[in-house]
Design a protein around this motif. Structure first.
Motif, PDB file in Angstrom:
ATOM      1  N   THR A  40       3.142  13.636 -14.225  1.00 50.07           N
ATOM      2  CA  THR A  40       3.141  12.907 -15.503  1.00 50.07           C
ATOM      3  C   THR A  40       1.974  11.933 -15.591  1.00 50.07           C
ATOM      4  N   LEU A  41       1.187  11.860 -14.532  1.00 47.11           N
ATOM      5  CA  LEU A  41       0.072  10.922 -14.492  1.00 47.11           C
ATOM      6  C   LEU A  41      -1.210  11.717 -14.292  1.00 47.11           C
ATOM      7  N   SER A  42      -2.064  11.717 -15.305  1.00 47.08           N
ATOM      8  CA  SER A  42      -3.324  12.454 -15.216  1.00 47.08           C
ATOM      9  C   SER A  42      -4.357  11.641 -14.442  1.00 47.08           C
ATOM     10  N   PHE A  43      -5.420  12.328 -14.025  1.00 47.31           N
ATOM     11  CA  PHE A  43      -6.496  11.644 -13.303  1.00 47.31           C
ATOM     12  C   PHE A  43      -7.162  10.603 -14.201  1.00 47.31           C
ATOM     13  N   LYS A  44      -7.368  10.955 -15.461  1.00 39.59           N
ATOM     14  CA  LYS A  44      -7.993  10.034 -16.407  1.00 39.59           C
ATOM     15  C   LYS A  44      -7.128   8.790 -16.598  1.00 39.59           C
ATOM     16  N   ARG A  45      -5.816   9.000 -16.702  1.00 41.81           N
ATOM     17  CA  ARG A  45      -4.897   7.878 -16.872  1.00 41.81           C
ATOM     18  C   ARG A  45      -4.874   7.007 -15.620  1.00 41.81           C
ATOM     19  N   THR A  46      -4.998   7.636 -14.461  1.00 40.30           N
ATOM     20  CA  THR A  46      -5.012   6.886 -13.207  1.00 40.30           C
ATOM     21  C   THR A  46      -6.209   5.952 -13.132  1.00 40.30           C
ATOM     22  N   ILE A  47      -7.364   6.434 -13.585  1.00 38.90           N
ATOM     23  CA  ILE A  47      -8.568   5.593 -13.608  1.00 38.90           C
ATOM     24  C   ILE A  47      -8.344   4.368 -14.495  1.00 38.90           C
ATOM     25  N   LYS A  48      -7.711   4.562 -15.650  1.00 44.75           N
ATOM     26  CA  LYS A  48      -7.429   3.435 -16.538  1.00 44.75           C
ATOM     27  C   LYS A  48      -6.463   2.446 -15.883  1.00 44.75           C
ATOM     28  N   VAL A  49      -5.471   2.988 -15.169  1.00 46.40           N
ATOM     29  CA  VAL A  49      -4.525   2.119 -14.466  1.00 46.40           C
ATOM     30  C   VAL A  49      -5.247   1.286 -13.413  1.00 46.40           C
ATOM     31  N   LEU A  50      -6.175   1.907 -12.699  1.00 46.26           N
ATOM     32  CA  LEU A  50      -6.943   1.187 -11.684  1.00 46.26           C
ATOM     33  C   LEU A  50      -7.776   0.067 -12.299  1.00 46.26           C
ATOM     34  N   LEU A  51      -8.404   0.358 -13.445  1.00 49.41           N
ATOM     35  CA  LEU A  51      -9.211  -0.660 -14.122  1.00 49.41           C
ATOM     36  C   LEU A  51      -8.339  -1.806 -14.635  1.00 49.41           C
ATOM     37  N   ASP A  52      -7.161  -1.481 -15.174  1.00 48.89           N
ATOM     38  CA  ASP A  52      -6.230  -2.517 -15.630  1.00 48.89           C
ATOM     39  C   ASP A  52      -5.767  -3.379 -14.465  1.00 48.89           C
ATOM     40  N   THR A  53      -5.562  -2.748 -13.319  1.00 49.12           N
ATOM     41  CA  THR A  53      -5.137  -3.488 -12.129  1.00 49.12           C
ATOM     42  C   THR A  53      -6.213  -4.447 -11.661  1.00 49.12           C
ATOM     43  N   VAL A  54      -7.461  -3.988 -11.704  1.00 50.45           N
ATOM     44  CA  VAL A  54      -8.582  -4.867 -11.331  1.00 50.45           C
ATOM     45  C   VAL A  54      -8.629  -6.087 -12.244  1.00 50.45           C
ATOM     46  N   GLU A  55      -8.429  -5.847 -13.535  1.00 47.73           N
ATOM     47  CA  GLU A  55      -8.469  -6.958 -14.494  1.00 47.73           C
ATOM     48  C   GLU A  55      -7.344  -7.960 -14.227  1.00 47.73           C
ATOM     49  N   THR A  56      -6.123  -7.443 -14.048  1.00 47.37           N
ATOM     50  CA  THR A  56      -4.988  -8.329 -13.795  1.00 47.37           C
ATOM     51  C   THR A  56      -5.140  -9.072 -12.475  1.00 47.37           C
ATOM     52  N   THR A  57      -5.595  -8.349 -11.441  1.00 37.10           N
ATOM     53  CA  THR A  57      -5.781  -8.969 -10.127  1.00 37.10           C
ATOM     54  C   THR A  57      -6.825 -10.073 -10.189  1.00 37.10           C
ATOM     55  N   ILE A  72       0.844  -1.204   0.000  1.00 36.25           N
ATOM     56  CA  ILE A  72       0.000   0.000   0.000  1.00 36.25           C
ATOM     57  C   ILE A  72       0.876   1.251   0.000  1.00 36.25           C
ATOM     58  N   ALA A  73       1.943   1.224   0.798  1.00 33.95           N
ATOM     59  CA  ALA A  73       2.865   2.365   0.843  1.00 33.95           C
ATOM     60  C   ALA A  73       3.509   2.595  -0.524  1.00 33.95           C
ATOM     61  N   ALA A  74       3.839   1.511  -1.232  1.00 37.11           N
ATOM     62  CA  ALA A  74       4.423   1.645  -2.574  1.00 37.11           C
ATOM     63  C   ALA A  74       3.438   2.298  -3.533  1.00 37.11           C
ATOM     64  N   CYS A  75       2.146   1.958  -3.405  1.00 36.03           N
ATOM     65  CA  CYS A  75       1.118   2.581  -4.250  1.00 36.03           C
ATOM     66  C   CYS A  75       1.006   4.080  -3.953  1.00 36.03           C
ATOM     67  N   ILE A  76       1.001   4.431  -2.665  1.00 39.67           N
ATOM     68  CA  ILE A  76       0.913   5.843  -2.289  1.00 39.67           C
ATOM     69  C   ILE A  76       2.129   6.604  -2.823  1.00 39.67           C
ATOM     70  N   TRP A  77       3.298   6.004  -2.699  1.00 41.80           N
ATOM     71  CA  TRP A  77       4.535   6.619  -3.199  1.00 41.80           C
ATOM     72  C   TRP A  77       4.437   6.851  -4.707  1.00 41.80           C
ATOM     73  N   ALA A  78       3.958   5.842  -5.439  1.00 41.24           N
ATOM     74  CA  ALA A  78       3.825   5.963  -6.895  1.00 41.24           C
ATOM     75  C   ALA A  78       2.818   7.052  -7.269  1.00 41.24           C
ATOM     76  N   LEU A  79       1.708   7.140  -6.522  1.00 41.87           N
ATOM     77  CA  LEU A  79       0.710   8.174  -6.793  1.00 41.87           C
ATOM     78  C   LEU A  79       1.267   9.569  -6.517  1.00 41.87           C
ATOM     79  N   VAL A  80       1.998   9.699  -5.422  1.00 44.34           N
ATOM     80  CA  VAL A  80       2.596  11.000  -5.086  1.00 44.34           C
ATOM     81  C   VAL A  80       3.547  11.449  -6.195  1.00 44.34           C
ATOM     82  N   LEU A  81       4.390  10.531  -6.662  1.00 44.29           N
ATOM     83  CA  LEU A  81       5.358  10.882  -7.710  1.00 44.29           C
ATOM     84  C   LEU A  81       4.659  11.198  -9.032  1.00 44.29           C
ATOM     85  N   GLY A  82       3.725  10.349  -9.432  1.00 45.86           N
ATOM     86  CA  GLY A  82       3.099  10.509 -10.739  1.00 45.86           C
ATOM     87  C   GLY A  82       2.101  11.646 -10.817  1.00 45.86           C
ATOM     88  N   LEU A  83       1.262  11.784  -9.785  1.00 43.92           N
ATOM     89  CA  LEU A  83       0.185  12.776  -9.836  1.00 43.92           C
ATOM     90  C   LEU A  83       0.628  14.170  -9.391  1.00 43.92           C
TER      91      LEU A  83
END
Length: 464
Positions: free
Chosen positions: A297-314, A281-292
Motif C-alpha cells: 500500500t506504500l509506493s516508492f514515490k510515496r515513501t520518498i515523500k514520507v522521508l522528506l516530511d520526516t526530515v522536516e518534522t525532525t 529503527i526496528a519499528a521503521c523496518i517493520w513499517a517498511l516491510v508491511l507497507g512496501l
C-alpha cells in the motif's frame, strides 16, 4: 534578565526555538560573562546524544504507518470489537486510537491520520459534528501516553531515566484514560438513546478477539520458550516472525501485523534485544516491510515523500531541543533553576501540594507551548524539586506528558484543536465548545495518575 528576554520574545510571537536561543545570545552579548561560541557549543552538545537518535526514527515509523493505509485496517478491527455497543462508533474511535497509539507516538499523527477516517464515518452514521470532534480529539491524547512516544523519549533523555521504563509506565495510564473516555461515550449514548452502529455478529467479533489474542499470545509464547525452555532468543524470535507472516498469509488477518508494532518494540527493549534507539529503527523496518512489500500500500514515490516530511518534522523538533539546551544550561549556570527550586520548597515541602501546583503550572504552560518545547523548559526547572521531594521521575514524567497532551486540545495554540477544526470543516470556536465535555475524563484521569503513582510504576517495577 534571561527569563525576561525569553518572555518578551515569546509574547512578541517569535517561534519558541528562536526565542530560547535568542534570549541566551542577547544575554551573553549584554553581560559579557561568557564567550559567544558557548551558544553553538551547547546547542550542538544538546543534540549530540545516542538516545536522542530515536526521535527521527520514531517520527519516521509513525509517518510510514500513517501513509501505508494502516488506519483503515485499525478502524475495521476496532469496529468488529466494539462497533455493536451503544454509541458504537464513539467506542470504535477510542479503540482505534489505543491501537494506533502503539505505532504513531504523537497525538498529532493520531488526530490527522485516524481523525479523517473517524469523523467522516461518524458524521455519515448520523452523529453530530460536535460529538465526533470531541471524542476524536480526546482519544488522540492517548498517542504519546501509550508507547512508543516522542515526548516520553525527550523527557527520558532530559531527566536521565530509562526510556524502556517510561514506555512501560505509560501502558496502564493509557488504558485507564481510554476507559474513562469510553465511559463518557456510554453516558452520551444513554442520554441520547443511541444504539449500536452494526448488529452484533459472533463470527466477526470472534475474529477480532482472535486477532487481539494472537497479539497478546505471541509474545507470551516466545517468553515461555526463551525463559522457561531455554530456546535461543534471536533464533526463536526470528522463527516466530516467520510463523506470524505465514499465519497472516493463510488466514488473511485484518490487523495482526500492524498491532504487533508496540509488542515488538516494548518486548525487544524489555528483554534486552535492542536499545530504544535500535527499537525505533526496528519499528521503521517493520513499517517498511508491511507497507512496501506485504500489503503493498506504500509506493516508492510515496515513501520518498514520507522521508522528506520526516526530515522536516525532525528538523523542527531537534532545533527546539538544541535551543532549549543552551537556554536550560544558562538557567542552571545563572542559578535560576536553584532559585526556583528553593522558592518552591519554601512554599511547600509536601509532595501532594507540589504535584497540585506543578499540574496547574504545566496545564498553563500547555496553553501556549507545544509539548517538546514545554518539556525541554520545564524538566530542568522542576526535576530538582521532584528529586528532593522523593517523587519518582518516571511517575512525574507521565504526569507531565498528560498535562501537555491536554494542552494540545486547548486554545490558543492547541495543534490538535486546529487539526480537528480543519478536518470537520467547522470554526475554532465551535470546536472549542465541542471539546468542553471531554475535559472531564481527561482531567479526572490526570488526578488519578497524579495521586496514585502505582498505576504508572507497577509495570516498570516488574522489569526494571
Amino acid at each position: 534578565m534571561l527569563q525576561s528576554l525569553f518572555l518578551f520574545l515569546t509574547i512578541a510571537g517569535v517561534p519558541i526555538a528562536i526565542a530560547m536561543s535568542g534570549a541566551a545570545i542577547i544575554y551573553i552579548a549584554v553581560s559579557g560573562n561568557l564567550p559567544s561560541f558557548v551558544v553553538i557549543h551547547r546547542m550542538i552538545s544538546g543534540i549530540d546524544s545516542f538516545p536522542l537518535l530515536a526521535v527521527p526514527f520514531f517520527i519516521l515509523a509513525g509517518n510510514l504507518m500513517n501513509n501505508a493505509g494502516i488506519t483503515n485496517r485499525i478502524f475495521e478491527i476496532a469496529m468488529a470489537l466494539v462497533g455493536w455497543l451503544k454509541g458504537g462508533l464513539g467506542h470504535v474511535n477510542v479503540m482505534a486510537s489505543i491501537i494506533f497509539s502503539g505505532m504513531s507516538g504523537t497525538a498529532i499523527a493520531d488526530a490527522a491520520g485516524l481523525g479523517t477516517v473517524e469523523i467522516k464515518a461518524m458524521k455519515d452514521a448520523g452523529y453530530s459534528t460536535e460529538f465526533s470532534v470531541g471524542v476524536t480529539a480526546a482519544s488522540a491524547t492517548l498517542g504519546p501516553i501509550i508507547p512508543p512516544s516522542l515526548p516520553i523519549v525527550i523527557y527520558a533523555m532530559l531527566a536521565n531515566v530509562s526510556v524502556g521504563a517510561m514506555f512501560l509506565g505509560g501502558i496502564l495510564p493509557g488504558l485507564m484514560i481510554a476507559a474513562f473516555i469510553m465511559l463518557t461515550v456510554s453516558y452520551f449514548a444513554w442520554k441520547n438513546g443511541w444504539g449500536g452502529d452494526e448488529p452484533f455478529k459472533l463470527s466477526r467479533f470472534g475474529k477480532g478477539l482472535l486477532e487481539v489474542g494472537i497479539v497478546i499470545g505471541w509474545p507470551a509464547m516466545l517468553w515461555v520458550l526463551i525463559t522457561q525452555l531455554d530456546f535461543p532468543p534471536r533464533t526463536t524470535v526470528f522463527a516466530g516472525l516467520i510463523l506470524l507472516f505465514v499465519a497472516d498469509w493463510k488466514f488473511r488477518f485484518v490487523a495482526v501485523l500492524p498491532m504487533m508494532t508496540p509488542v515488538l518494540l516494548i518486548g525487544g527493549m524489555t528483554v534486552g534485544l535492542f536499545t530504544p534507539t535500535e527499537g525505533a529503527i526496528a519499528a521503521c523496518i517493520w513499517a517498511l516491510v508491511l507497507g512496501l512489500f506485504w500489503y503493498k500500500t506504500l509506493s516508492f514515490k510515496r515513501t520518498i515523500k514520507v522521508l522528506l516530511d520526516t526530515v522536516e518534522t525532525t528538523s523542527v523538533v531537534m532545533f527546539i531541543v538544541a535551543a532549549s539546551s543552551i537556554f536550560s544550561w544558562m538557567l542552571t549556570a545563572e542559578g535560576i533553576t536553584a532559585d526556583i527550586a528553593s522558592w518552591i520548597l519554601g512554599v511547600t515541602n509536601e509532595p501532594w501540594i507540589f504535584l497540585l501546583l506543578a499540574n496547574a503550572l504545566m496545564l498553563f504552560i500547555g496553553l501556549f507551548l507545544e509539548p517538546v518545547a514545554a518539556i525541554t523548559i520545564l524538566v530542568p526547572i522542576l526535576l530538582p524539586v521532584v528529586t528532593q521531594l522523593g517523587i519518582d521521575p518516571i511517575h512525574f514524567g507521565l504526569v507531565m506528558v498528560l498535562n501537555l497532551m491536554i494542552g494540545l486540545i486547548t486554545p490558543p495554540v492547541g495543534l490538535v484543536l486546529f487539526i480537528m477544526a480543519r478536518i470537520a470543516e467547522i470554526s475554532i470556536e465551535r470546536t472549542m465548545v465541542a471539546l468542553l465535555p471531554w475535559f472531564i475524563p481527561l482531567l479526572g484521569s490526570l488526578v488519578v495518575i497524579t495521586y496514585v503513582p502505582q498505576i504508572v510504576l507497577w509495570l516498570p517495577s516488574q522489569f526494571y
